[in-house]
Write a protein that holds these residues in place. Structure first.
Motif, PDB file in Angstrom:
ATOM      1  N   UNK A  68       0.925  -1.295  -0.014  1.00 42.41           N
ATOM      2  CA  UNK A  68      -0.161   0.049  -0.086  1.00 42.41           C
ATOM      3  C   UNK A  68       0.758   1.042  -0.144  1.00 42.41           C
ATOM      4  N   UNK A  69       2.072   1.342   0.772  1.00 41.66           N
ATOM      5  CA  UNK A  69       2.801   2.512   0.836  1.00 41.66           C
ATOM      6  C   UNK A  69       3.232   2.761  -0.701  1.00 41.66           C
ATOM      7  N   UNK A  70       3.362   2.022  -1.551  1.00 38.71           N
ATOM      8  CA  UNK A  70       3.887   2.442  -2.921  1.00 38.71           C
ATOM      9  C   UNK A  70       2.938   2.755  -3.799  1.00 38.71           C
ATOM     10  N   UNK A  71       1.681   2.942  -3.440  1.00 41.06           N
ATOM     11  CA  UNK A  71       0.479   3.341  -4.090  1.00 41.06           C
ATOM     12  C   UNK A  71       0.933   4.352  -5.445  1.00 41.06           C
ATOM     13  N   UNK A  72       0.714   4.215  -6.679  1.00 46.73           N
ATOM     14  CA  UNK A  72       1.046   5.030  -7.548  1.00 46.73           C
ATOM     15  C   UNK A  72      -0.290   5.870  -7.847  1.00 46.73           C
ATOM     16  N   UNK A  73      -0.246   7.242  -7.487  1.00 45.75           N
ATOM     17  CA  UNK A  73      -1.272   8.026  -7.353  1.00 45.75           C
ATOM     18  C   UNK A  73      -1.975   8.364  -8.739  1.00 45.75           C
ATOM     19  N   UNK A  74      -1.366   8.730  -9.699  1.00 49.73           N
ATOM     20  CA  UNK A  74      -2.107   8.568 -10.990  1.00 49.73           C
ATOM     21  C   UNK A  74      -2.963   7.723 -11.463  1.00 49.73           C
ATOM     22  N   UNK A  75      -2.089   6.498 -11.181  1.00 49.02           N
ATOM     23  CA  UNK A  75      -2.864   5.248 -11.674  1.00 49.02           C
ATOM     24  C   UNK A  75      -4.126   5.140 -10.587  1.00 49.02           C
ATOM     25  N   UNK A  76      -3.958   5.498  -9.428  1.00 48.80           N
ATOM     26  CA  UNK A  76      -5.060   5.338  -8.568  1.00 48.80           C
ATOM     27  C   UNK A  76      -6.339   6.249  -8.898  1.00 48.80           C
ATOM     28  N   UNK A  77      -5.724   7.479  -9.562  1.00 48.31           N
ATOM     29  CA  UNK A  77      -6.878   8.547 -10.020  1.00 48.31           C
ATOM     30  C   UNK A  77      -7.650   7.900 -11.100  1.00 48.31           C
ATOM     31  N   UNK A  78      -6.958   7.074 -12.073  1.00 45.40           N
ATOM     32  CA  UNK A  78      -7.505   6.708 -13.132  1.00 45.40           C
ATOM     33  C   UNK A  78      -8.545   5.583 -12.856  1.00 45.40           C
ATOM     34  N   UNK A  79      -7.872   4.866 -11.948  1.00 37.64           N
ATOM     35  CA  UNK A  79      -8.781   3.415 -11.618  1.00 37.64           C
ATOM     36  C   UNK A  79     -10.147   4.052 -10.830  1.00 37.64           C
TER      37      UNK A  79
END
Length: 585
Positions: free
Chosen positions: A175-186
């Motif tokens: 979880x700490x390595x979350x890729x924020x642009x990917x999370x925003x798209x998903x």
């Protein structure tokens, strides 16, 4: 000349008309648009290259149009079978390797061969061993596992596991390595798809759109999500900022592939292939029968085994993966007006054109978008309410359901369905080994007989009528002996005992021996054994045995006939119903 029964296409093709063609083409267009993102997503779920999903949506559809009996079933990759494919193949080869793809082809071939053999042997009834509570629990658990497995793509992290606990543990670590642009798209895609599924159709109808087009537009929402996120990723160069995309997809029609013939690999995949075959068949037939009933049509389950089997064999030789009839796309196909299986063949042509012409556009499609598509699709399979309903109705079915759910979540899909089926069969054997039976008496002034513990009825001290509410076989034969002899021991003045057999559909060899023992032991005790309401096929078999000649009493056509012939002057007063009386007979 091949009978039409074995080639269902011969039943509808001679009457194919221009109007039917127009309806099938329209349905095919709509299903093609829906199937493209689904095929890519379910290939990814199975751990296979995205083009494999497209390949699995071409040849199998054409073959099913020839051998299948459902007019509207849409065949292709589905979520649960894709998950089962990933769980099975990952045990024999590392994901991403040529061996992994080769194992998937073998799995499709084995599943196809098993289905065809079952169809030829007319074994469609075997699917009945998967009870609805077990299937419901399995699909619910699989849906939760699938959704959890896609969270890593939404977060842009690495995680693994084929059951819920390892998956969640792996996600928590990453979880700490979350890729924020990917999370925003998903997350945005997930929110859009959920909102579209829940509110788009009512909103369109409120704006004056006719209900059917509004429904079809709602089901096409994933296409909009794919188009928008692909354009954004390409325009903003998000792939260069770490957003995972599908990447280059080979353009072209499915290749000719030859599944491997290694005995060791076939042996390792045999159980998984059998489970995929049965689960896929149950899902497909359930959907096919439901849709056929709406048009007063019917499908042939045994021929469906052949149709689905041939489709899987076609998938294995055309670079595909295991397939079956999908619920969502079949409903869309039905709603869009498909009239014959030709709609599936036209859909295959559409997917083929997409594989030839549209693959360059897929390169920038974010994997997070496909993950969101999968999550929204599979969460609709989760039926938590079924758990409550089963608990309220049947504790034993609830136990099988809970076991299937827990084992699937904790140990994986294969273990879960095996545990559910095994427990269901064990519970069935237990229930039928202790069959419900009741001493019945005559309802005053009628020809009806009811349980003496629940109704006010006439009885006779010298006559007992025992109604047996189960077929007699090896598991309950001794229980019947014990029940009868206990009745004889409790009633010293007993002269006649009648077995009312209206619920007995069969008597096996073990039960026959028990009946012979009952007849002998009652005769030694001075009690005559009679039978009543024996069904024709059961009586035909009894007539061929020594039991029918040794029977001390008679075989009566009805329980009332037995009462009239055997009832004497010693009529007891009517028996009062106990406080717990119910509507049970």
């Amino acid at each position: 000349m091949i009978p039409k029964r074995y080639l269902p296409i011969l039943q509808w093709l001679p009457d194919y008309r221009r109007q039917t063609l127009a309806s099938d083409l329209l349905a095919a267009l709509i299903v093609t648009i829906m199937l493209i993102p689904q095929s890519l997503a379910y290939a990814m779920l199975a751990g296979l290259p995205p083009e494999v999903g497209l390949y699995a949506s071409i040849a199998p559809l054409v073959i099913y149009a020839i051998f299948g009996t459902s007019r509207t079933l849409a065949v292709g990759p589905v979520a649960v079978v894709s998950l089962m494919t990933a769980a099975a193949v990952s045990q024999v080869a590392p994901q991403g390797s040529p061996e992994y793809l080769g194992a998937a082809l073998v799995l499709a071939l084995m599943s196809g061969l098993m289905l065809v053999l079952m169809g030829v042997a007319r074994l469609g009834f075997l699917a009945n061993f998967l009870s609805h509570p077990v299937i419901s629990a399995f699909i619910t658990a699989s849906g939760l596992i699938i959704a959890a497995s896609q969270l890593r793509h939404l977060l842009g992290v690495e995680a693994s596991g084929h059951s819920l606990v390892p998956l969640l543990g792996s996600l928590a670590v990453a979880l700490p390595a979350t890729h924020w642009p990917t999370l925003l798209i998903g997350a945005s895609t997930l929110a859009f798809l959920y909102a579209a599924r829940r509110w788009l159709k009512p909103a369109l109808v409120g704006l004056g759109v006719v209900e059917r087009p509004a429904d079809l537009l709602t089901k096409a929402a994933p296409i909009a999500a794919v188009a928008v996120t692909t354009l954004l990723t390409w325009g903003l160069g998000l792939d260069e900022r770490g957003v995972a995309v599908v990447g280059a997809v080979p353009a072209g029609l499915p290749p000719l592939t030859l599944p491997g013939l290694e005995f060791g690999l076939w042996r390792e995949l045999a159980m998984a292939a059998l489970l995929i075959s049965i689960v896929g068949f149950v899902e497909s037939v359930s959907v096919g029968q439901t849709l056929a009933a709406k048009r007063r049509q019917r499908i042939d389950p045994d021929q469906e085994l052949v149709g689905l089997g041939a489709s899987n064999i076609a998938a294995s030789f055309s670079g595909g993966m295991p397939v079956t009839g999908g619920f969502a796309r079949s409903v869309v196909n039905f709603d869009a007006g498909a009239e014959t299986p030709a709609a599936g063949a036209f859909t295959a042509i559409g997917i083929g054109l997409a594989a030839l012409l549209l693959t360059p556009l897929i390169a920038y499609l974010p994997i997070a978008t496909l993950a969101a598509t999968i999550i929204v699709a599979v969460l609709s399979l989760v039926d938590v309410g079924a758990i409550r309903r089963t608990w309220n109705y049947s504790r034993s079915d609830f136990l099988a359901m809970l076991t299937t759910l827990a084992v699937t979540l904790l140990h994986g899909v294969e273990s879960g369905i095996l545990a559910g089926v095994g427990l269901s069969l064990a519970l069935h054997l237990y229930r039928t080994s202790r069959p419900h039976s009741a001493v019945v008496g005559r309802v005053p002034g009628s020809e009806h007989f009811r349980n003496v513990q629940r109704h006010r009825v006439e009885t006779d001290a010298r006559l007992v009528i025992l109604r047996v509410d189960e077929s007699l076989y090896f598991a309950n034969a001794r229980f019947l002996e014990d029940t009868v002899m206990a009745l004889a021991a409790r009633q010293p003045g007993l002269e006649h005992l009648v077995l009312a057999c209206q619920a007995v559909n069969g008597i096996d060899a073990s039960a026959l021996e028990s009946l012979e023992a009952i007849n002998t032991r009652l005769e030694d005790a001075g009690v005559t054994l009679h039978l009543a309401e024996v069904k024709g096929p059961v009586m035909d078999r009894l007539d061929q045995t020594d039991f029918s000649r040794a029977l001390t009493g008679q075989v009566f056509l009805s329980t009332y006939d037995a009462w009239r012939a055997l009832h004497g002057d010693g009529v007891d007063s009517a028996v009062a119903c106990p406080a717990k009386a119910s509507n049970d007979l």
